[in-house]
Write a protein that holds these residues in place. Structure first.
Motif, PDB file in Angstrom:
ATOM      1  N   TRP A  99       0.816  -1.219   0.000  1.00 34.14           N
ATOM      2  CA  TRP A  99       0.000   0.000   0.000  1.00 34.14           C
ATOM      3  C   TRP A  99       0.851   1.271   0.000  1.00 34.14           C
ATOM      4  CZ3 TRP A  99       0.259  -3.523   4.007  1.00 34.14           C
ATOM      5  CH2 TRP A  99       0.894  -3.080   5.177  1.00 34.14           C
ATOM      6  N   LYS A 100       2.140   1.121  -0.139  1.00 35.06           N
ATOM      7  CA  LYS A 100       2.995   2.308  -0.239  1.00 35.06           C
ATOM      8  C   LYS A 100       3.731   2.284  -1.578  1.00 35.06           C
ATOM      9  CE  LYS A 100       3.906   3.150   4.673  1.00 35.06           C
ATOM     10  NZ  LYS A 100       3.497   4.554   4.778  1.00 35.06           N
ATOM     11  N   ARG A 101       3.839   3.449  -2.181  1.00 31.58           N
ATOM     12  CA  ARG A 101       4.574   3.532  -3.441  1.00 31.58           C
ATOM     13  C   ARG A 101       6.040   3.170  -3.198  1.00 31.58           C
ATOM     14  NH1 ARG A 101       1.361   5.873  -7.373  1.00 31.58           N
ATOM     15  NH2 ARG A 101      -0.438   7.017  -6.563  1.00 31.58           N
ATOM     16  N   VAL A 102       6.707   2.855  -4.299  1.00 35.09           N
ATOM     17  CA  VAL A 102       8.075   2.343  -4.183  1.00 35.09           C
ATOM     18  C   VAL A 102       8.961   3.288  -3.370  1.00 35.09           C
ATOM     19  CG1 VAL A 102      10.165   1.872  -5.509  1.00 35.09           C
ATOM     20  CG2 VAL A 102       7.994   0.875  -6.214  1.00 35.09           C
ATOM     21  N   TRP A 103       8.887   4.573  -3.681  1.00 32.41           N
ATOM     22  CA  TRP A 103       9.827   5.486  -3.020  1.00 32.41           C
ATOM     23  C   TRP A 103       9.546   5.542  -1.517  1.00 32.41           C
ATOM     24  CZ3 TRP A 103       9.011   9.860  -0.163  1.00 32.41           C
ATOM     25  CH2 TRP A 103       7.768  10.498  -0.258  1.00 32.41           C
ATOM     26  N   ARG A 104       8.256   5.440  -1.166  1.00 28.90           N
ATOM     27  CA  ARG A 104       7.931   5.471   0.270  1.00 28.90           C
ATOM     28  C   ARG A 104       8.407   4.200   0.956  1.00 28.90           C
ATOM     29  NH1 ARG A 104       4.829   9.570   2.143  1.00 28.90           N
ATOM     30  NH2 ARG A 104       3.817  10.876   0.570  1.00 28.90           N
ATOM     31  N   ASN A 105       8.388   3.079   0.252  1.00 25.38           N
ATOM     32  CA  ASN A 105       8.951   1.856   0.811  1.00 25.38           C
ATOM     33  C   ASN A 105      10.440   2.010   1.088  1.00 25.38           C
ATOM     34  OD1 ASN A 105       7.448  -0.881   1.091  1.00 25.38           O
ATOM     35  ND2 ASN A 105       6.427   0.137  -0.639  1.00 25.38           N
ATOM     36  N   VAL A 142      19.729   3.213   1.425  1.00 21.47           N
ATOM     37  CA  VAL A 142      19.354   4.531   1.905  1.00 21.47           C
ATOM     38  C   VAL A 142      19.707   4.693   3.392  1.00 21.47           C
ATOM     39  CG1 VAL A 142      16.994   4.131   2.733  1.00 21.47           C
ATOM     40  CG2 VAL A 142      17.533   6.234   1.492  1.00 21.47           C
ATOM     41  N   ARG A 143      19.945   3.586   4.046  1.00 27.56           N
ATOM     42  CA  ARG A 143      20.324   3.621   5.453  1.00 27.56           C
ATOM     43  C   ARG A 143      21.822   3.833   5.658  1.00 27.56           C
ATOM     44  NH1 ARG A 143      15.532   1.776   4.966  1.00 27.56           N
ATOM     45  NH2 ARG A 143      14.156   1.707   6.769  1.00 27.56           N
ATOM     46  N   VAL A 164      12.192   4.626   1.904  1.00 26.99           N
ATOM     47  CA  VAL A 164      12.558   5.439   3.079  1.00 26.99           C
ATOM     48  C   VAL A 164      11.749   5.054   4.318  1.00 26.99           C
ATOM     49  CG1 VAL A 164      13.460   7.414   1.821  1.00 26.99           C
ATOM     50  CG2 VAL A 164      11.016   7.292   2.292  1.00 26.99           C
ATOM     51  N   LEU A 165      11.012   3.971   4.201  1.00 23.74           N
ATOM     52  CA  LEU A 165      10.196   3.524   5.321  1.00 23.74           C
ATOM     53  C   LEU A 165      11.073   3.272   6.556  1.00 23.74           C
ATOM     54  CD1 LEU A 165       7.206   2.684   5.713  1.00 23.74           C
ATOM     55  CD2 LEU A 165       7.948   0.341   5.330  1.00 23.74           C
ATOM     56  N   GLY A 166      10.654   3.813   7.655  1.00 22.29           N
ATOM     57  CA  GLY A 166      11.376   3.560   8.894  1.00 22.29           C
ATOM     58  C   GLY A 166      12.463   4.566   9.198  1.00 22.29           C
ATOM     59  N   LEU A 167      12.801   5.391   8.221  1.00 22.82           N
ATOM     60  CA  LEU A 167      13.788   6.436   8.510  1.00 22.82           C
ATOM     61  C   LEU A 167      13.141   7.504   9.393  1.00 22.82           C
ATOM     62  CD1 LEU A 167      15.472   6.941   5.024  1.00 22.82           C
ATOM     63  CD2 LEU A 167      16.395   5.752   7.007  1.00 22.82           C
ATOM     64  N   PRO A 168      13.910   8.085  10.282  1.00 23.31           N
ATOM     65  CA  PRO A 168      13.327   9.110  11.137  1.00 23.31           C
ATOM     66  C   PRO A 168      12.952  10.363  10.338  1.00 23.31           C
ATOM     67  CG  PRO A 168      15.687   8.880  11.550  1.00 23.31           C
ATOM     68  CD  PRO A 168      15.316   7.814  10.572  1.00 23.31           C
ATOM     69  N   GLY A 169      11.984  11.072  10.823  1.00 25.39           N
ATOM     70  CA  GLY A 169      11.564  12.315  10.178  1.00 25.39           C
ATOM     71  C   GLY A 169      10.556  12.058   9.070  1.00 25.39           C
ATOM     72  N   ARG A 170      10.269  13.123   8.334  1.00 20.48           N
ATOM     73  CA  ARG A 170       9.301  13.013   7.246  1.00 20.48           C
ATOM     74  C   ARG A 170       9.894  12.202   6.092  1.00 20.48           C
ATOM     75  NH1 ARG A 170       5.073  16.262   6.689  1.00 20.48           N
ATOM     76  NH2 ARG A 170       5.352  16.414   4.444  1.00 20.48           N
ATOM     77  N   PRO A 171       9.053  11.447   5.379  1.00 18.99           N
ATOM     78  CA  PRO A 171       9.573  10.701   4.228  1.00 18.99           C
ATOM     79  C   PRO A 171      10.284  11.636   3.252  1.00 18.99           C
ATOM     80  CG  PRO A 171       7.310  10.059   4.715  1.00 18.99           C
ATOM     81  CD  PRO A 171       7.624  11.226   5.601  1.00 18.99           C
TER      82      PRO A 171
END
Ligand SMILES: Nc1ncnc2c1ncn2[C@@H]1O[C@H](COP(=O)(O)OP(=O)(O)OP(=O)(O)O)[C@@H](O)[C@H]1O
Length: 337
Positions: free
Chosen positions: A152-158, A207-208, A160-167
């Protein structure tokens, strides 16, 4: 650089709860060298639904932190001493020692059921019911055979999922660009091919900015051609970013193509370790590669311990192999604290 720590700890049994922060309870973490910033304000790193993929349980950290040099030894991305893990009466890991130096590409082989994934999950903080000492870099990322993207999340949101702060879309796009997937940033996961989904999973790891990447058969579900491409991508990303990598695989050839060091797990310990001294890119037809493959297959109980094809005759006991530095697990190094 190893930062999480368990010292002679026997952890409390407890169910693994999807969606929980991977950070152990304080009682199981008597000391931490470097503040793990995968939590924000003391909250779990993500507020996603409990069905979120385990890969996202890997901590996310600001880019400032890096390997911590130590006075008398090379920095380590992971160090394990006397590790034990049992499932009831099934003792899967028993007094296991392991060091993963910073930046080293390590492949872990072993018979099915020998405990490879169990070890990787422990290093990822996804399994805490252990005794022994485990220290891993706090900036780590995990990828599994199935990419585990949230549908249910677009690729880019997947990514950065779990990173602190706003996506952070720009950050996601940068990672997706590295894996050649920026054009699918706004796609839904179900529209991705298997290889694309696995590349998105790699972008999520990337990304981490990890010091340690834990890969559990990440190419296992891919077709042969895609597998070769994604293997090459992982090698490129490793060369570009220099994290340590621990790759669990069943594929001896894959291990030899990619790794600096190949480990064989057996009877609950790292039973064999070979430093692979072949230049990259490696050629599966190189006689030294063929000899190494036979050596590893021998350790795994498949085929002969040494390639007659490479030597033209059976190996003699104790005969050195020019391409491989074969030895038992390295002597214990100082445990960083
Ligand atoms: N949650 C669990 N509960 C009970 N037993 C488990 C659990 N997880 C793993 N095991 C057991 O631990 C042993 C090691 O499993 P693990 O998945 O680590 O092996 P593996 O080497 O990764 O195997 P494969 O190569 O087939 O994936 C197996 O006997 C398995 O049945």
């Amino acid at each position: 650089m190893a930062t999480g720590i368990q010292r002679n700890v026997t952890t409390r049994p407890g169910p693994e709860t999807p969606g929980q922060s991977p950070t152990h309870p304080a009682v199981d973490r008597p000391a931490v060298d470097r503040p793990a910033v995968d939590t924000a304000g003391g909250q779990p790193e993500r507020a996603d639904p409990p069905t979120a993929p385990e890969a996202d349980q890997a901590p996310a950290h600001p880019p400032a932190a890096g390997p911590l040099p130590t006075p008398d030894s090379a920095p380590l991305a992971a160090t394990v001493r006397g590790l034990r893990r049992a499932f009831g009466s099934n003792v899967v890991i028993d007094d296991l020692d392991l060091d993963v130096p910073a930046g080293q590409f390590v492949a872990l082989l072993g018979a099915s059921g020998c405990g490879k994934s169990t070890l990787l999950r422990i290093l990822a903080d996804l399994d805490t019911e252990i005794s022994g000492q485990v220290r891993v870099a706090s900036r780590r990322a995990v990828a599994f055979q199935t990419p585990r993207l949230l549908p249910w999340k677009r690729v880019w949101r997947n990514v950065v999922l779990g990173l602190p702060g706003r996506p952070d879309r720009a950050r996601a796009i940068a990672a997706l660009t590295e894996v050649g997937l920026a054009h699918r940033a706004d796609a839904w996961p179900k529209t991705l091919s298997g290889g694309e989904a696995q590349r998105a999973s790699l972008a999520r790891a990337l990304v981490r900015d990890p010091d340690l990447v834990l890969l559990d058969e990440p190419f296992g579900a891919l077709d042969a051609l895609t597998r070769i491409r994604v293997q090459g991508l992982v090698e490129q990303l490793w060369q570009r970013h220099s994290p340590a990598i621990l790759l669990v695989t069943h594929d001896v050839e894959e291990a030899l193509l990619l790794a600096d060091r190949v480990l064989v797990m057996k009877d609950g310990v790292i039973a064999h370790s070979a430093t692979i001294a072949l230049a990259r890119p490696r050629d599966v037809g190189d006689p030294r590669f063929v000899a190494l493959r036979a050596e590893l297959l021998g350790w795994l109980g498949v085929g002969h311990a040494r390639s007659e094809a490479a030597n033209g005759r059976p190996a003699r006991d104790g005969e050195p192999d020019p391409a491989v530095d074969v030895r038992e697990p390295p002597p214990r190094q100082k445990i960083l604290s």
